[in-house]
Design an enzyme around this catalytic site. Structure first.
Site, PDB file in Angstrom:
ATOM      1  N   MET A  13      61.076  84.300  35.584  1.00 58.98           N
ATOM      2  CA  MET A  13      61.656  85.622  35.348  1.00 58.98           C
ATOM      3  C   MET A  13      63.165  85.591  35.509  1.00 58.98           C
ATOM      4  SD  MET A  13      59.293  88.551  36.962  1.00 58.98           S
ATOM      5  CE  MET A  13      57.564  88.683  36.560  1.00 58.98           C
ATOM      6  N   CYS A  14      63.784  86.620  34.935  1.00 57.18           N
ATOM      7  CA  CYS A  14      65.229  86.786  35.016  1.00 57.18           C
ATOM      8  C   CYS A  14      65.672  86.624  36.474  1.00 57.18           C
ATOM      9  CB  CYS A  14      65.608  88.168  34.511  1.00 57.18           C
ATOM     10  SG  CYS A  14      67.314  88.613  34.825  1.00 57.18           S
ATOM     11  N   PRO A  15      66.718  85.864  36.762  1.00 53.31           N
ATOM     12  CA  PRO A  15      67.635  85.219  35.812  1.00 53.31           C
ATOM     13  C   PRO A  15      67.325  83.747  35.573  1.00 53.31           C
ATOM     14  CG  PRO A  15      68.586  85.074  37.978  1.00 53.31           C
ATOM     15  CD  PRO A  15      67.199  85.665  38.147  1.00 53.31           C
TER      16      PRO A  15
END
Lengths: 75, 134
Positions: A13-15
């Site tokens: 997941m981000c980042p």
């Protein structure tokens, strides 16, 4: 699409996809194309934003179900 | 000149700890120079051995959050700090807060610099983006 390397960021997941991407491009030479696989919802906008900020060219995007494929040519 | 991002962190909870790291590493990955200034309770976040907890009632669920983050590729707090530093993110401790909270220079995580308000404001004034996390 022709590619020189693949970075599989599925499940991250981000980042992390962007962080991994920034690390990976250091291994590549100018003109080479990197395939990035990502399924983070933010990637759809994050990868183009990263490309435009860093000057690397996003030469293609393909969607396959939840997984997006980005093709990035190194500057 | 490289674009700059500066952030101020004034709270010491887990959520406030994570935001500058996530934003900071991402900005660094985008070629931006990053400066993070920790003040008040935020200062504790850059001391050795700290284990930030979620605020209030959520405190009890911090461990669950950490596990979930690990699952999606986000490392534990101290590893994230190291990763951010490796990517060029700069961390600063507020000198006045250090005095008020009794934080010594030797308590700070490796690579953290001590800074006063004027020096940070100079960096902030040169930044295109400034964020306040508190």
């Amino acid at each position: 699409m022709q590619k020189d390397a693949t970075l599989d960021a599925r499940g991250l997941m981000c980042p992390m996809p962007i962080v991994q991407l920034a690390k990976k491009v250091k291994e590549l030479k100018s003109g080479q194309v990197l395939e990035l696989l990502a399924d983070d919802l933010g990637s759809k906008e994050d990868v183009p934003a990263w490309c435009s900020r860093t000057g690397n060219a996003l030469v293609g995007t393909e969607g396959e179900g939840k997984v997006l494929k980005f093709y990035i040519r190194m500057k | 000149m490289t674009e700059k991002l500066s952030m101020v962190v004034s709270e010491g909870t887990f959520d406030k700890a994570m935001m500058p790291l996530i934003m900071g590493t991402t900005a660094a990955a985008m070629g931006t120079e990053v400066h993070v200034f920790y003040t008040f309770f935020g200062t504790k976040l850059i001391t050795k051995g700290v284990k930030p907890k979620l605020p209030g009632f959520w405190r009890l669920f911090t461990g669950m959050f950490v596990k979930r983050m690990k699952k999606v590729g986000i490392a534990e707090y101290h590893q994230l700090v190291k990763d951010a530093q490796e990517m060029g993110v700069n961390f600063y401790a507020c000198s006045t807060t250090m005095g008020l909270l009794g934080v010594k220079e030797s308590d700070l995580l490796p690579g953290v610099k001590v800074l006063g308000a004027a020096a940070f404001l100079k960096l902030a004034s040169e930044s295109k983006v400034s964020l306040f996390i508190g």
